[in-house]
Design an enzyme around this catalytic site. Structure first.
Site, short mmCIF file in Angstrom:
data_model
loop_
_atom_site.label_atom_id
_atom_site.label_comp_id
_atom_site.label_asym_id
_atom_site.label_seq_id
_atom_site.Cartn_x
_atom_site.Cartn_y
_atom_site.Cartn_z
N ASP A 150 18.08 -2.74 -13.84
CA ASP A 150 17.83 -2.60 -12.56
C ASP A 150 16.44 -2.80 -12.17
O ASP A 150 15.97 -2.60 -11.05
CB ASP A 150 18.63 -1.37 -11.95
N LYS A 201 29.93 -6.54 -9.18
CA LYS A 201 28.99 -6.80 -10.35
C LYS A 201 29.83 -6.94 -11.44
O LYS A 201 29.76 -7.81 -12.30
CB LYS A 201 27.98 -5.49 -10.42
N GLN A 242 24.34 3.00 -9.95
CA GLN A 242 24.27 2.77 -8.66
C GLN A 242 23.70 3.74 -7.74
O GLN A 242 24.02 4.93 -7.64
CB GLN A 242 25.93 2.32 -8.25
N1 GUN Z 1 21.99 0.35 -4.33
C1 GUN Z 1 21.60 -0.97 -3.23
N2 GUN Z 1 20.88 -1.67 -4.18
C2 GUN Z 1 21.20 -1.56 -5.33
C3 GUN Z 1 20.71 -2.14 -6.58
O1 GUN Z 1 20.21 -3.40 -6.79
N3 GUN Z 1 21.01 -1.35 -7.92
C4 GUN Z 1 21.64 -0.28 -7.92
N4 GUN Z 1 21.69 0.41 -8.85
N5 GUN Z 1 21.84 0.31 -6.74
C5 GUN Z 1 21.50 -0.09 -5.57
#
Ligand code: GUN
Length: 291
Positions: A121, A54, A98
């Site tokens: 998110d 990311k 995350q």
């Molecule tokens: N864990 C798996 N997919 C995601 C996501 O799209 N965002 C976040 N923050 N954690 C994740």
């Protein structure tokens, strides 16, 4: 007839190019550089890899990323304080914690601590709640579900009136993608581990979103001729070759390709779209902060 491939990588590249141009335009107009804070708690290697991807993608489009790494044994209060600091930081427009969090931390409380206008998110309970209600607008849509819908839109797939089957009911993908399909007037069936006659239900799907996390679970003879398949699964399986492993989706790709009208590959389908939608949300967050 072989299914048409939905090339998520190409679509994501196109979206990222659009974002890059919009970021450059806002900076040229004297506005702030969009900033994304990524919060990684504990040392889970898969989570660390996702966060690193990311950040790299942020750099490519001109978004600044701020990385915060915290120990797995951090207290709930200290983690929420960190989120509060990021809420107050004007350089940070989006905050991504995350998931999953290490055991002992209350995920819902952490997500609730994020400023709803920085919730790129889309996991804040208010954003999810609005998604579930008619006529209410979430500030942000969760990235993977939004990416699935964007793939359907950009591939010209009609959702209105379609029978859509969602396999999986997770907070991150299955449930929100089902809500987004309902919003677009599809008739949606959510299937899960207790569903009776899964093949029979999936056979009714005009659109199948597979997000269950089980390698090649959906077989070719479970599919209706002409179905459109969005495969969110990313499952590592062992192989006999030198590499020793490969990534596969939740759908048996080879068999499905003979029956489906369109299908996403794994990798190179939904995966790249998740990050593209996150970047889009971060750009939107920066625009919101402009006032
Ligand atoms: N864990 C798996 N997919 C995601 C996501 O799209 N965002 C976040 N923050 N954690 C994740």
């Amino acid at each position: 007839m072989a299914a048409q491939l939905i090339d998520g990588q190409a679509i994501a590249n196109q979206i990222q190019q659009e974002i890059k141009e919009q970021v450059a335009a806002r900076v040229a107009a004297g506005k702030t550089v969009p900033g994304l804070a990524t919060v990684l708690v504990g040392g889970d290697p898969a989570s660390a890899m996702y966060v690193s991807m990311k950040q790299k993608r942020c750099a490519k489009v001109g978004i600044t990323s701020f990385h915060v790494e915290l120990p797995a044994d951090i207290s709930q209060e200290a983690l929420e304080k960190k989120v509060a600091d990021l809420n107050a930081d004007p350089k940070v427009h989006g905050i991504l914690v995350q998931l999953p969090l290490p055991k002992g931390l209350d995920e819902e409380r952490v997500l609730q601590a994020i400023d709803i206008n920085k919730d790129v998110d889309g996991f804040h309970p208010l954003n999810i709640g609005r998604l579930a209600q008619k006529g209410r607008e979430p500030v942000f849509l969760p990235a993977t579900p939004a990416g699935c819908i964007e793939l359907l839109i950009r591939s010209g797939v009609k959702m209105e009136g379609a029978n859509a089957v969602v396999l999986g009911r997770s907070n991150i993908v299955g449930m929100p993608v089902a809500l987004l399909l309902v919003e677009r007037n599809a008739t949606v069936t959510i299937c899960h581990s207790r569903t009776k006659d899964l093949p029979g239900l999936i056979r009714q799907a005009d659109i199948l979103i597979a997000a269950v996390g089980r390698a090649e679970m959906v077989k070719g003879d479970w599919l209706k001729e002409g179905v459109v398949i969005i495969d969110v699964g990313t499952n590592k399986i062992e192989t006999d070759d030198e590499k020793g492993y490969k990534w596969v989706g939740d759908v048996d790709f080879e068999a499905a390709s003979k029956v489906a009208a369109m299908i996403t590959p794994v990798p190179g389908g939904v995966g790249p779209m998740t990050i593209a939608m996150l970047l889009q949300n971060t750009l939107k967050a920066a625009a919101l902060a402009d006032g």
